[in-house]
Design a protein around this motif. Structure first.
Motif, PDB file in Angstrom:
ATOM      1  N   PHE A  60       0.813  -1.216   0.000  1.00  0.00           N
ATOM      2  CA  PHE A  60       0.000   0.000   0.000  1.00  0.00           C
ATOM      3  C   PHE A  60       0.844   1.262   0.000  1.00  0.00           C
ATOM      4  O   PHE A  60       0.426   2.272  -0.541  1.00  0.00           O
ATOM      5  CB  PHE A  60      -0.932   0.007   1.222  1.00  0.00           C
ATOM      6  N   THR A  81      -2.830   7.212  -6.360  1.00  0.00           N
ATOM      7  CA  THR A  81      -2.689   6.454  -5.115  1.00  0.00           C
ATOM      8  C   THR A  81      -3.989   5.756  -4.767  1.00  0.00           C
ATOM      9  O   THR A  81      -3.997   4.569  -4.405  1.00  0.00           O
ATOM     10  CB  THR A  81      -2.250   7.376  -3.963  1.00  0.00           C
ATOM     11  N   TRP A  85      -4.570   1.768  -4.571  1.00  0.00           N
ATOM     12  CA  TRP A  85      -5.146   1.147  -3.377  1.00  0.00           C
ATOM     13  C   TRP A  85      -6.416   0.373  -3.725  1.00  0.00           C
ATOM     14  O   TRP A  85      -6.654  -0.696  -3.174  1.00  0.00           O
ATOM     15  CB  TRP A  85      -5.447   2.201  -2.329  1.00  0.00           C
ATOM     16  N   VAL A 117      -3.333  -0.001   6.344  1.00  0.00           N
ATOM     17  CA  VAL A 117      -3.135   1.442   6.187  1.00  0.00           C
ATOM     18  C   VAL A 117      -2.607   2.037   7.490  1.00  0.00           C
ATOM     19  O   VAL A 117      -1.666   2.837   7.483  1.00  0.00           O
ATOM     20  CB  VAL A 117      -4.442   2.130   5.736  1.00  0.00           C
TER      21      VAL A 117
END
Length: 138
Positions: A60, A81, A85, A117
């Protein structure tokens, strides 16, 4: 009087945060135990474990920081991003779906992504600094 009221409100906030943290962490621990017990009992597979969270956390944070150029506009970097993800989340869902059931995958995915995360929040700045130090990634 204002000092006393401020102390009372501060103490109330600390108490509320401590109680919420205790209750939420207990409920979260029970939920993780339920999901893992179900996965082990029916599929011989634990969906939530430390190694899976660590690998997902590295993916991630490593992929967006090293593949997305810092010279691009912030909106493009954020969009890419989020796209990376989302693709990783879809891949993890498919993996969990194939190893267990759709219901177990739906239950485990938010927890797995949340842990990944949160575990990687310190990895982002670390990888950014590493990227500046390595000459080939500018």
């Amino acid at each position: 009087m204002q000092l006393l009221l401020g102390l009372f409100v501060g103490l109330l906030l600390v108490y509320l945060l401590a109680y919420t943290d205790f209750v939420l962490s207990r409920k979260l621990k029970e939920r993780v135990t339920e999901i893992n017990a179900h996965g082990e009992r029916f599929y011989r597979f634990r969906p939530l474990n430390i190694a899976r969270v660590a690998v997902l956390s590295l993916l991630f944070w490593l992929i967006p920081i090293f593949l997305i150029s810092p010279q691009w506009y912030l909106e493009y970097r954020l969009g890419l991003t989020i796209l990376v993800w989302a693709l990783l989340a879809a891949g993890v869902y498919y993996y969990l779906y194939r190893r267990t059931s759709p219901r177990t995958a739906r239950q485990a995915l938010p927890l797995l992504l949340g842990f990944a995360v949160a575990a990687g929040l310190l990895l982002g700045p670390l990888f950014s600094a590493l990227r500046r130090l390595l000459p080939g990634f500018h």
